[in-house]
Motif scaffolding. Structure first.
Motif, PDB file in Angstrom:
ATOM      1  N   GLN A 147       0.823  -1.212   0.000  1.00  0.00           N
ATOM      2  CA  GLN A 147       0.000   0.000   0.000  1.00  0.00           C
ATOM      3  C   GLN A 147       0.857   1.262   0.000  1.00  0.00           C
ATOM      4  O   GLN A 147       0.557   2.219  -0.712  1.00  0.00           O
ATOM      5  N   GLU A 148       1.936   1.266   0.790  1.00  0.00           N
ATOM      6  CA  GLU A 148       2.809   2.446   0.841  1.00  0.00           C
ATOM      7  C   GLU A 148       3.513   2.673  -0.483  1.00  0.00           C
ATOM      8  O   GLU A 148       3.670   3.806  -0.926  1.00  0.00           O
ATOM      9  N   LYS A 150       2.390   1.772  -3.434  1.00  0.00           N
ATOM     10  CA  LYS A 150       1.380   2.224  -4.400  1.00  0.00           C
ATOM     11  C   LYS A 150       1.109   3.716  -4.243  1.00  0.00           C
ATOM     12  O   LYS A 150       0.790   4.401  -5.213  1.00  0.00           O
ATOM     13  N   GLN A 151       1.233   4.240  -3.015  1.00  0.00           N
ATOM     14  CA  GLN A 151       0.974   5.659  -2.766  1.00  0.00           C
ATOM     15  C   GLN A 151       2.137   6.539  -3.207  1.00  0.00           C
ATOM     16  O   GLN A 151       1.960   7.730  -3.446  1.00  0.00           O
ATOM     17  N   GLN A 152       3.328   5.977  -3.319  1.00  0.00           N
ATOM     18  CA  GLN A 152       4.497   6.733  -3.740  1.00  0.00           C
ATOM     19  C   GLN A 152       4.365   7.101  -5.217  1.00  0.00           C
ATOM     20  O   GLN A 152       3.855   6.319  -6.008  1.00  0.00           O
ATOM     21  N   ASP A 153       4.854   8.272  -5.578  1.00  0.00           N
ATOM     22  CA  ASP A 153       4.826   8.694  -6.977  1.00  0.00           C
ATOM     23  C   ASP A 153       6.173   8.353  -7.617  1.00  0.00           C
ATOM     24  O   ASP A 153       7.017   9.220  -7.817  1.00  0.00           O
TER      25      ASP A 153
END
Length: 164
Positions: A147-148, A150-153
């Protein structure tokens, strides 16, 4: 001893989906009125190269937009395409080469590994060839890592495979 759970972080491009996206984009181009009589084409020249040819830069941008929309519809990441510079081609046309990026380079794998270490979770990240293996005793920690990330750009696509 407690069982270890793991998954791999990879950066892959589905070759069949790329071919499908190119085929659909070419079908759209041949059916569109604004491309009647145009020399626009999209051709896969190798596993990692796509060559786009068009009459002028404006039409080239339109062809690229069509290809990108087909990539999105096929579930392919836009980040897997690296665009080369626009070149003059024969017959007064312009050409642009697109490189499909697959595999995590050492630099990108280190970046992913550092992001995982900075999360503060009790997980181990290990770089193996062109992938990163993440292991933990608690499967919830692995899901939190996913999840972390996936949130990173990130400027490259990542997929999560081999969940065990």
């Amino acid at each position: 001893m407690a069982k270890e759970h793991s998954f791999d972080i990879v950066s892959e491009v589905n070759s069949q989906e790329v071919d499908n996206a190119i085929g659909q984009a070419m079908k759209d181009i041949t059916n569109r009125y604004d491309f009647k009589g145009s020399k626009s084409s999209i051709e896969r020249t190798s596993d990692e190269l796509i060559t786009i040819i068009s009459d002028d830069e404006y039409k080239l941008e339109s062809v690229i937009d069509i290809l990108q929309m087909k990539f999105i519809k096929r579930g392919l990441s836009q980040k897997s395409m690296e665009f080369g510079k626009i070149e003059r081609a024969s017959g007064g046309t312009v050409r642009q080469v697109v490189t499909l990026v697959s595999g995590l380079s050492a630099e990108r794998a280190k970046k992913v590994s550092k992001l995982i270490r900075d999360s503060g979770l009790k997980v181990k990240a290990q770089i193996q060839n062109e992938q990163v293996r993440v292991t933990a005793k608690n499967i919830d920690d692995l899901q939190t890592v996913i999840q972390e990330l996936k949130q990173q750009d990130l400027d490259f696509p990542v997929e999560f495979v081999n969940m065990r």
